[in-house]
Structure formats: structure tokens, C-alpha cells
Design an enzyme around this catalytic site. Sequence first.
Site, PDB file in Angstrom:
ATOM      1  N   ARG A  83       0.856  -1.192   0.000  1.00  0.00           N
ATOM      2  CA  ARG A  83       0.000   0.000   0.000  1.00  0.00           C
ATOM      3  C   ARG A  83       0.891   1.241   0.000  1.00  0.00           C
ATOM      4  O   ARG A  83       1.992   1.241   0.560  1.00  0.00           O
ATOM      5  CB  ARG A  83      -0.896   0.016   1.236  1.00  0.00           C
ATOM      6  CG  ARG A  83      -1.907   1.164   1.221  1.00  0.00           C
ATOM      7  CD  ARG A  83      -2.628   1.334   2.544  1.00  0.00           C
ATOM      8  NE  ARG A  83      -3.537   2.478   2.474  1.00  0.00           N
ATOM      9  CZ  ARG A  83      -4.090   3.065   3.530  1.00  0.00           C
ATOM     10  NH1 ARG A  83      -3.817   2.621   4.756  1.00  0.00           N
ATOM     11  NH2 ARG A  83      -4.891   4.110   3.376  1.00  0.00           N
ATOM     12  N   HIS A  84       0.395   2.305  -0.609  1.00  0.00           N
ATOM     13  CA  HIS A  84       1.125   3.568  -0.603  1.00  0.00           C
ATOM     14  C   HIS A  84       1.406   4.047   0.823  1.00  0.00           C
ATOM     15  O   HIS A  84       0.786   3.593   1.787  1.00  0.00           O
ATOM     16  CB  HIS A  84       0.344   4.645  -1.363  1.00  0.00           C
ATOM     17  CG  HIS A  84      -1.026   4.898  -0.777  1.00  0.00           C
ATOM     18  ND1 HIS A  84      -1.230   5.588   0.400  1.00  0.00           N
ATOM     19  CD2 HIS A  84      -2.261   4.520  -1.204  1.00  0.00           C
ATOM     20  CE1 HIS A  84      -2.513   5.637   0.675  1.00  0.00           C
ATOM     21  NE2 HIS A  84      -3.171   4.992  -0.269  1.00  0.00           N
ATOM     22  N   GLY A  85       2.311   5.009   0.958  1.00  0.00           N
ATOM     23  CA  GLY A  85       2.676   5.542   2.267  1.00  0.00           C
ATOM     24  C   GLY A  85       1.664   6.563   2.784  1.00  0.00           C
ATOM     25  O   GLY A  85       0.626   6.817   2.179  1.00  0.00           O
TER      26      GLY A  85
END
Length: 463
Positions: A83-85
Site C-alpha cells: 500500500r502507498h505511504g
Amino acid sequence: MTNALWKSLYFATITGLSWCSCCYDAGPGENPNIPAIAQYFSTKGRYEEVNPYLINDILAVNSSALQPPSPQCRQIHLTAIVRHGTRYPTAKNVKKMQDVHRVVRNSTGGRDSWLREIRDWRMWYTEDMDGRLVRKGVDDLRHLAVRLSKLFPSLVAEEKLRGGRIKFITSSKHRCVNSTLSFIAGLTEAWAIRDMEVEHAVNDALMRFFDKCTKFLEEVDKNPSALIEADKFKRGPEMKRVQEKLADRLDVPYHLITYDLVEAAFYLCAYEFAIKTVNSPWCRLFDQKDAQVMEFALDLKQFWKRAYGHDINSKSSCILFHDVFSRLDKAVTEHNSGREVTEAVTVQVGHAETLLPLLTLLGFFKDSRPLTSANYATQTHRSFRTSRMIPYAANFLLVLYDCGGEDIRLQPLVNEQPIAFPGLMDQGESMPLYEDVKRQYQELLQGCDFETVCELFKTPTEG
């Protein structure tokens, strides 16, 4: 990565946004003041709350947790779905946060110092931030890259990157593209690589499959009745108590505090902590019991919209499921034939909505009873807790091992912690034979066709 590319990443991350002077990143050696409710922030939580040892050392790894069955086992392939940050709130959530800020600013009559702090708190979130990656999110992925290079040194290695054997795939959303660039930067900085560009591919069919699945869009995403259990809980006695307690603390009439405003205040606490490592006065509005109710409300939404609540939620990820296993099959075939594994590592960056349906399809985090509006009290120890499953920078790792001869094994990890495949737990190990894993998912491997399961109206077969 070149300096120009890194600068463009940083520029794309923060330019044009209201990055205020009060924003603050915890410096080396500092001990941030962590809200008591930080472990309940659902998809808005920090990765460090899932792995608290990272608070003291963000690059720490626990290699012993991998536990291969034999010392001769060696890693041959890694697939990482990430998942993105950490990101800014979306425009939709910013509007709700502005609403609760307006109510508090205009209506609070309490005299407690922390209530004055809320009244004096400046709303710095703006709609144009709209989910963009923040500096903390850049660091989330840079640090994850370094940790994976320490956990899997024979795979996430400089020679493999230079040889084009580490592949990167991302969603088209800016927060995912910038997270991918941040992951690459973590590696190139760690290895002092300055003389090469690392390519990445944008593939929304894989990383945003939920946008392409007509049946999911019509029967769940655009169907209010699909989330009836979550809506009933929002109107139920547990949430009513949270709303009334919040109104009492703010000294405002009960009718002013709706569920949306409670959620917005909860998110303000979560975002202030995730982005700035600040224990905001907004956090003082919630005690632990309130936070547990809020987490359950958010879990209910995810359960019914992205997970076990409806069959199409998980089936929408069939395209990603088959992509993963085709990569694993290819790696095994190449290795067993004595050839070099062409993709030693595949890093795929997407969303919480990418990970959750896939984890559900594979049967992870499934409780004996579904989450409903009526069973909050009995779900205290549930497995399905999005705060633990899909914080910012959440990751699902699949590692292939050669343990000698035809003994090829597959280890799954969620957020860098080993986890057992459902249905294979009786084997007493988290690294089963790859062929056993394929047998476990044989029905899905032979079916689970994305076009078929996502078709809204099935065409009758002619007799």
C-alpha cells in the site's frame, strides 16, 4: 535515481499544498508523544503501531521470524504487494474536517485548556491536498525498501536492480507513483547508485481492479444497501454514546454532533499524528472505549465493502490473484530448469482497496462469525482489524524458497510478519510446499476469471 528525479518526486509530493510552518517531523532520538488511541486508527494508522519495534529503529528487522525449515533453504523470488505511504486526507474528508472544526470553533464553551487548544487550532488541511503523499509517506516506502533488502539480501540486491531483475508496477494515482519512486530511492540511496534510472510500469488493471469490475461497482460500491450493517451501527447505541460523550466534552447540544462529525474529529487526531507525529488536542476528545467503537465502525465498512461481506468484493481481485501465481509459477519453472529467475523481485504498489480484497480471497483474517451491527461486544478479539492489517505502507509478501531438490516452499508475510495460509495451518509451519499452496487454492486457480465474475448480467447459455 538521479538528483533531478528525486527532486521532482519531492516537488510533486508537496508543491502547491499548504505545508504549514507548524508541521514537524520527529528528529533522531526524539520520543514522539503517541496518542493512547493510536492503535485504533484503521486505515489511517501508522505502520509503526503494527510493528512497535520500529519506533526506536525504523530500519530494524527480525530475520529470525522467517524460520525456513532447513538452513539450506535459499530465497529464489519475492512478490511484494504494498500500500502507498502516509498521505493527506482526500478532498471529501477535508470538507468533513472543516465542518467539525467550524462547529467546535463556534460552539465550544468549555474552559479546559485542551478545549481552548482545539478552538485555537488552525485548520491547515485544504481540499487540493486530496490524498497526496506526505513527506512521512516518502519515508515509509524508503525505509520499507531498506528493511526488505535486509530481510531478503539475496533477492533485494544491487546486482539484481542493475540487472533489471527487480520490477516495479504501480497504480496511476500520484500517491502510488510517488510511493514507488520512494521505494526505488530507498534502494538507490542505500547502494549509492547514481548512474541509472529505474523504470516502473503503471497498471491500473492490476492495482485498481476494483474500478474495472462492473458487478462490484453496481452491487456494492454504488449500492447503499450493501453497507446496511455499517449504517445500522452508526445509528446504534454504542455510537450514540460516543456522540453524546463528544458533545458533553465540547459542551455543545447533542443534535450538533452527527456521526460524520465524530468520524472527522477522529480522523483529525489520526492525520495529525500520522503526518506530523503530533498528539493533537483532537485526540483528547476520545477515550479508549470510544476509539474501539470508532475502529469497529470503520472495520464494518471495510468488511462489507471490500472483504467478506459480499462475495464479489474478493472476487474482484481475481486478476491480481492470477497475476501473482503466474509470476510464482514462472519463477519456479525457470529455477527448476536451471535458468536464472528473470524477475527475482516484483514490487506492486497500490491501495488498501488493492490489498484487502486479495487477502480476503486467500482467506486471511477470517473470523468464525461475520461482523454485524449487533455483535460489537463479542468481536473484541476479532482477527479482522484493519488497523493491524492495512495501515499506511501495509504489505503482503510472498517468498519462494528452494530447500533442496524439488522442495520449493512459499512463505506469506503480512506487514513483515509471517502468517499461515488458511487451510494449511495444521502443518504447523508458515512455509508450506508451494504445490500444497496451489492445491489449497486449486478451485480459484482453475476459475476466478475476472471477466466472468465481474460481468453484471450473465448471458444465458444456449441449449
